[in-house]
Each structure stands twice: as structure tokens, then as C-alpha cells.
Write a protein that holds these residues in place. Structure first.
Motif, PDB file in Angstrom:
ATOM      1  N   ILE A   1       1.138   5.670  -0.123  1.00  0.00           N
ATOM      2  CA  ILE A   1       0.513   6.985   0.005  1.00  0.00           C
ATOM      3  C   ILE A   1       1.112   7.822  -1.106  1.00  0.00           C
ATOM      4  O   ILE A   1       2.330   8.007  -1.170  1.00  0.00           O
TER       5      ILE A   1
ATOM      6  N   VAL B   1       0.859  -1.184   0.000  1.00  0.00           N
ATOM      7  CA  VAL B   1       0.000   0.000   0.000  1.00  0.00           C
ATOM      8  C   VAL B   1       0.895   1.233   0.000  1.00  0.00           C
ATOM      9  O   VAL B   1       1.870   1.291   0.740  1.00  0.00           O
TER      10      VAL B   1
ATOM     11  N   VAL C   1      -4.369   7.008  -0.370  1.00  0.00           N
ATOM     12  CA  VAL C   1      -3.802   5.700  -0.031  1.00  0.00           C
ATOM     13  C   VAL C   1      -4.344   4.728  -1.069  1.00  0.00           C
ATOM     14  O   VAL C   1      -5.554   4.636  -1.253  1.00  0.00           O
TER      15      VAL C   1
ATOM     16  N   LEU D   1      -6.685  11.132   1.937  1.00  0.00           N
ATOM     17  CA  LEU D   1      -6.196  11.716   3.185  1.00  0.00           C
ATOM     18  C   LEU D   1      -6.240  13.232   3.191  1.00  0.00           C
ATOM     19  O   LEU D   1      -6.330  13.838   4.256  1.00  0.00           O
TER      20      LEU D   1
ATOM     21  N   TYR E   1      -2.044   6.764  11.050  1.00  0.00           N
ATOM     22  CA  TYR E   1      -2.544   5.384  11.071  1.00  0.00           C
ATOM     23  C   TYR E   1      -1.969   4.577   9.914  1.00  0.00           C
ATOM     24  O   TYR E   1      -1.439   3.488  10.101  1.00  0.00           O
ATOM     25  N   TRP E   2      -2.058   5.119   8.693  1.00  0.00           N
ATOM     26  CA  TRP E   2      -1.609   4.373   7.524  1.00  0.00           C
ATOM     27  C   TRP E   2      -0.097   4.167   7.553  1.00  0.00           C
ATOM     28  O   TRP E   2       0.398   3.115   7.125  1.00  0.00           O
TER      29      TRP E   2
ATOM     30  N   ARG F   1      -5.357  10.048  10.345  1.00  0.00           N
ATOM     31  CA  ARG F   1      -5.439   8.949   9.375  1.00  0.00           C
ATOM     32  C   ARG F   1      -4.090   8.718   8.685  1.00  0.00           C
ATOM     33  O   ARG F   1      -3.717   7.588   8.397  1.00  0.00           O
TER      34      ARG F   1
ATOM     35  N   ALA G   1       2.064   1.594   5.287  1.00  0.00           N
ATOM     36  CA  ALA G   1       1.955   2.212   3.960  1.00  0.00           C
ATOM     37  C   ALA G   1       3.227   3.005   3.671  1.00  0.00           C
ATOM     38  O   ALA G   1       3.743   3.711   4.531  1.00  0.00           O
TER      39      ALA G   1
ATOM     40  N   VAL H   1       0.542   1.347   9.945  1.00  0.00           N
ATOM     41  CA  VAL H   1       0.155   0.045   9.397  1.00  0.00           C
ATOM     42  C   VAL H   1       1.190  -0.447   8.385  1.00  0.00           C
ATOM     43  O   VAL H   1       1.273  -1.630   8.107  1.00  0.00           O
TER      44      VAL H   1
ATOM     45  N   GLU I   1      -8.419   5.296   0.342  1.00  0.00           N
ATOM     46  CA  GLU I   1      -8.858   6.425   1.166  1.00  0.00           C
ATOM     47  C   GLU I   1      -8.192   7.700   0.679  1.00  0.00           C
ATOM     48  O   GLU I   1      -7.040   7.682   0.248  1.00  0.00           O
TER      49      GLU I   1
END
Length: 111
Positions: free
Chosen positions: A5, A3, A22, A37, A68-69, A65, A74, A72, A35
Motif C-alpha cells: 500500500i 503487495v 494497492v 483506496l 481488508y488489504w 478496503r 499488504a 490479506v 486498487e
């Protein structure tokens, strides 16, 4: 699947406007993202509330957010990494080089 960004371009010719999105790494640039951002407007504009007349580029971002990504896993592209470092979420990828320490007095080479 990886993934990323990255930026998705919108706007007209010679007037770009980008969404910070994302998306899966192997999809097209303007395909449907996982998503959105935020947005990035690279064309400098005057701030209506600032009387100094300085130009600025507009960055709007959902910071929670984005964190968060990144947490995770990204991977941001280089351009998005620069934008995230301007906002204060990430460290810049390229830092100015620190001055090298002065070399000790070199002994002349004897022949």
C-alpha cells in the motif's frame, strides 16, 4: 508476489496530490494499481466548515478496503503507515519513548 500500500503522485509541480493505492511491490510508482483506496492532499488548507481557521491536510480513505488489504498481508510504506495510524487503522510504527525508570541509588566506586 508482495503487495504494498503506497502513494502514487499526481498534481503539478510544487502542488502534489497523492492517491493511496494497492500495487505489486516491483511495479513503477505511477503504473496501474490493483486498487485505489483513497487520496491524500499534503498541502494544508482551511476547513470551510470550521471557523477557528486551523489548517488541515485532507485524507480520504475507504477504511473497510484498507483493513481488508492489511488483513490479506499488504505491507504499507512508512508514509502510508503514518497516514493509516492518523485515521486509526494501524498502530504508529514509532512511539515516543517512555521515560526510563529512575536508576537505583548507585554506590560510589571504591579505589
Amino acid at each position: 508476489m508482495v503487495v504494498k500500500i503506497r502513494l502514487a503522485r499526481f498534481g503539478r509541480t510544487n502542488a502534489p496530490f497523492y492517491n493511496i493505492v494497492v500495487a505489486h511491490a516491483r511495479t513503477a510508482r505511477n503504473s496501474r494499481p490493483l486498487e485505489v483506496l483513497g487520496t491524500y492532499d499534503p498541502i494544508p488548507k482551511r476547513d470551510t466548515y470550521d471557523r477557528s481557521g486551523k489548517l488541515h491536510k485532507d485524507i480520504k480513505l475507504d477504511i473497510t478496503r484498507a483493513k481488508y488489504w492489511i488483513g490479506v498481508g499488504a505491507q504499507p510504506t512508512d508514509t502510508v503507515r503514518r497516514l493509516l495510524s492518523l485515521v486509526g487503522i494501524m498502530e504508529p510504527k514509532y512511539r515516543p519513548a517512555a521515560p526510563a525508570p529512575a536508576a537505583a541509588a548507585k554506590e560510589p566506586v571504591k579505589k
